[in-house]
Every structure is written in C-alpha cells, then in structure tokens.
Scaffold this active site. Structure first.
Site, PDB file in Angstrom:
ATOM      1  N   ASP A  47      -5.584   2.885  15.340  1.00 46.26           N
ATOM      2  CA  ASP A  47      -5.754   2.144  14.395  1.00 46.26           C
ATOM      3  C   ASP A  47      -7.408   2.814  14.538  1.00 46.26           C
ATOM      4  OD1 ASP A  47      -7.107   1.056  11.914  1.00 46.26           O
ATOM      5  OD2 ASP A  47      -8.030  -0.417  13.560  1.00 46.26           O
ATOM      6  N   CYS A  61       9.767   0.337  -8.194  1.00 41.96           N
ATOM      7  CA  CYS A  61       8.840  -0.616  -8.280  1.00 41.96           C
ATOM      8  C   CYS A  61       7.777  -0.590  -8.195  1.00 41.96           C
ATOM      9  CB  CYS A  61       9.702  -1.153  -6.771  1.00 41.96           C
ATOM     10  SG  CYS A  61       8.924  -3.399  -6.821  1.00 41.96           S
ATOM     11  N   CYS A  85      -1.939  -6.053  -7.456  1.00 43.64           N
ATOM     12  CA  CYS A  85      -3.839  -5.970  -7.129  1.00 43.64           C
ATOM     13  C   CYS A  85      -5.026  -6.361  -7.637  1.00 43.64           C
ATOM     14  CB  CYS A  85      -3.275  -3.737  -6.468  1.00 43.64           C
ATOM     15  SG  CYS A  85      -5.705  -3.760  -5.699  1.00 43.64           S
ATOM     16  N   CYS A 102     -11.175  -2.052  -2.779  1.00 40.32           N
ATOM     17  CA  CYS A 102      -9.824  -2.379  -2.404  1.00 40.32           C
ATOM     18  C   CYS A 102     -10.627  -3.711  -0.944  1.00 40.32           C
ATOM     19  CB  CYS A 102      -8.990  -1.536  -1.231  1.00 40.32           C
ATOM     20  SG  CYS A 102      -7.652  -2.444  -0.177  1.00 40.32           S
ATOM     21  N   CYS A 124      -6.641  -8.532   3.113  1.00 40.66           N
ATOM     22  CA  CYS A 124      -5.928  -8.897   1.659  1.00 40.66           C
ATOM     23  C   CYS A 124      -4.756  -8.442   1.707  1.00 40.66           C
ATOM     24  CB  CYS A 124      -6.192  -8.566   0.041  1.00 40.66           C
ATOM     25  SG  CYS A 124      -5.469  -8.937  -0.844  1.00 40.66           S
ATOM     26  N   CYS A 161      -0.472  -6.703  -1.663  1.00 40.50           N
ATOM     27  CA  CYS A 161      -0.033  -5.270  -2.095  1.00 40.50           C
ATOM     28  C   CYS A 161       1.250  -5.816  -0.402  1.00 40.50           C
ATOM     29  CB  CYS A 161      -0.433  -4.313  -1.785  1.00 40.50           C
ATOM     30  SG  CYS A 161      -1.169  -4.114  -0.414  1.00 40.50           S
TER      31      CYS A 161
END
Length: 379
Positions: free
Chosen positions: A134, A191, A198, A214, A240, A243
């Site tokens: 990360d 899709c 969002c 975001c 979040c 999505c």
C-alpha cells in the site's frame, strides 16, 4: 532446484501460509501506467498520499538493483458483518469501510511477505527481495493486474474471480527470473453501475478516479471537508464501499475465511457521540489496531460530527455546543457550526450567534455566518 520448480514451491508455500492468491510478472517498466499517472497529476486528480516520483512508481529496477520479477499477493477480506449493531435515535452509529475491519492489513500482509521472503532466502541464499504493501512506491493494482491476480475494473479496484474486489494487495520485487503469469481479460463489459452510484461523481470514467472528490479520500483528510461533499458522506467515519457494494462481480461474495479480518462490530460500526470526547490515548487504545486509525483521531471526530448532522441527532447538540465553545481546533469548530445548522435546533443557532461574538478564525467565522446569515461584530 531450477526456477520452474522454485516457482511451484513458492506458489504452494504462499497458499499454505494464508495468502489467497499469488501471481508473477516481470520487472519491466509500467510505461502505460506512467502515462496515466502523468495525466492524473496534470488534471489534479491525485490524493497527495502517493509517491511523487513517477519513475520510482513505474520502474521497479530503481527500487531493487538487478530486479527481474515481481511477486504479487492478494488476501481476501470480509464483505459481510455478523451481528451488525443497529443505530437508533440517541445512539447513532458510524461505519468504517470493509478494508478497515479487523486487524490492520498493512501489518498482516507485511508479515506474510516477510515469511515468504524467509522461505525464498532459504532456497536461494543470494536472492534479493524488496516487499511493500500500500504505502510502497509501486502501484499495487498495476502489479496485480499484470501478474494475473485480477483485472483492473472501472471502479479502480482489482476484481478477482474468487473473491471479488474485496482483496488486499502487496508485492515483492526480486532478482529471481520467475516466469510471468498471464493477465486476465477485463470482465466489466458495458456495466457502469459503479460510475452511476458514486455519491460524489469521483469516478470520472471507467478506471479514472478524481481522488479529490472520493469519499474514501475525503474522510482521511485533516482539513475541513468542502461543503458540497458533507451531505454525501452520510454516516461514514472512514472510507467508502459504494463502488464495491453495487458491483455485480461482488454479488454473493462474503470472504469469511480470514479470521484476522473479521470485524469487531462495536468498532466497525461505533457509536458516534462517544467518539467526540476521546483523548488521543483513548483513541489509540480503542482503534489503534485497525487501518482506519492511521490518520489519528481528528479526521474520525470530524467525520462523526458530520454523521451526527446526517442523522439530525438532536441529543448531540449540547455536546456539540460545548465543543464549539471550548475545542481549540478550528476544523472541528467550523464543522460543528455547519452540523448545528443542519440539525436546526434553536439552542444550536443561538450558540452559533454567541460564538460569533468571540470567534477569531476567519474560516470558522465563515461557517458560523453561513448558518445565521448575518455578521456580528467581535466585541
């Protein structure tokens, strides 16, 4: 042992220590990624958390001398919470995103990669390795895509056939010339559910994210959240998942096999009002072992205030008024001013008028003035 046999041994060992997927790719430069990252920079779509040197982000040989290959790993995390607590009036709850449930994934994946490094070192004493999760220079998703872990979806996640997009990613650069795996074909098709769902329109087009819009990014910032996004945040205190939850490829996916990531319900969906009074020490003791704590208590407290406004939780007003009077943090006072306006109780509006008599911070004053719609001169 030749490289083919070694690669088979590494695959098998990785799975035996709890790594869910492993893939291999070359250490060749990520040229197309570099072009995309440059466009993101030019458009101002980056979060600011990324490595700023695009060469380091896209040329593995700059990170490890004589780099030949990259091993990509994925570990699945749960998408469902058992015994999820329910909020109610007077006891409202926030929610941490799924990627922050259970033990901090940085710790878990680094440990797995460390064990894998030791295994390889025993078999190949002269092996060179550099692992990251990360926060490293490389793009975890770009490596995973090229190593065949999954395809890079329109929601900017890696989607795996087995675990959906609910996977943590990490990688290891090495000087061992492993044979590369084949990338997967994109299965998003026509899709656009993630783009349509969002909350802030942060997904500009498939595969392109404006991080500045975001919610996952906004909840991690330490400054005031722009007003246009506050009502979109709802009761999210960190991250979040929208999505991901709307994605058809995640339908029916639960990923309950990794016990270390099972959520503690009272932490994953915490009561909001107790968050407001936590000291730094109390925050670390309560939330310090989850990944959502990495920015400290201030963003979480700010987000809790926004969540209380979302619920129009009147029982929180006395505590918010007290914080408006005494809290030394301008970001918190400004957010409270907005929240009191959203909740709309007369005592909250009167507290804002009173605060205008003494408030010196210009940004906080703007928030106060927006609520009462007129200015009061400082005495």
């Amino acid at each position: 042992m030749n490289v083919v046999e070694l690669q088979q041994e590494v695959r098998a060992y990785a799975l035996s220590i709890g790594i869910d997927k492993i893939g291999f790719t070359t250490s060749a430069p990520f040229r197309e990624l570099k072009n995309r990252l440059k466009r993101q920079q030019d458009l101002g779509y980056q979060s600011g958390f990324e490595e700023k040197d695009l060469n380091k982000r896209t040329e593995p040989v700059l990170l490890l001398d004589q780099a030949e290959s990259i091993i990509s790993i994925a570990i699945a995390y749960p998408s469902r919470m058992k015994d999820s607590p329910k909020g109610k009036r007077g006891e409202r709850r926030g929610i941490f995103c799924r990627a922050s449930w259970g033990m901090d994934y940085h710790t878990v994946l680094r440990e797995k990669l460390g064990i894998l490094e030791e295994f390889i070192q025993e078999l190949v004493p002269n092996a060179k390795m550099k692992s990251m999760v990360d926060t490293g220079e490389l793009s975890d998703r770009a490596v995973a895509e090229r190593a065949g872990i999954g395809w890079s979806a329109k929601n900017c996640s890696i989607i795996t056939p087995e675990f959906g997009s609910y996977v943590y990613l990490g990688e290891m650069i090495t000087n061992i010339p492993f044979a590369p795996d084949e990338p997967m074909e994109d299965e998003c098709g026509e899709c656009t559910l993630c783009l349509d769902a969002c909350p802030t329109g942060a997904l500009i087009v498939g595969g392109q994210l404006d991080a500045q819009r975001c919610i996952a990014f906004l909840t991690q910032t330490k400054t005031a959240i722009p007003e246009e996004f506050r009502t979109k945040i709802g009761n999210r205190v960190y991250g979040c998942d929208t999505c991901q939850t709307v994605c058809p490829k995640n339908k029916g996916i639960q990923n309950l096999h990794q016990n270390v990531f099972h959520p503690e319900p009272e932490l994953a969906k915490p009561l909001l009002q107790p968050i407001l009074s936590l000291s730094n020490r109390q925050f670390k003791e309560k939330f310090g072992h989850i990944s959502g704590s990495w920015r400290g208590k201030n963003p979480i407290q700010r987000n809790a205030i926004i969540a209380l406004a979302h619920f129009k939780e009147e029982s929180a007003v006395p505590e918010l008024i007290e914080m408006l009077k005494l809290d030394p943090r301008p970001v918190m006072r400004g957010t409270i001013a907005w929240a009191l306006g959203e909740i709309g109780l007369d005592i909250g509006i009167e507290a804002i008028k009173e605060a205008l008599l003494t408030e010196l911070d210009p940004e906080v004053r703007k928030e106060l003035e927006k609520v009462v719609e007129f200015k009061i001169e400082i005495i």
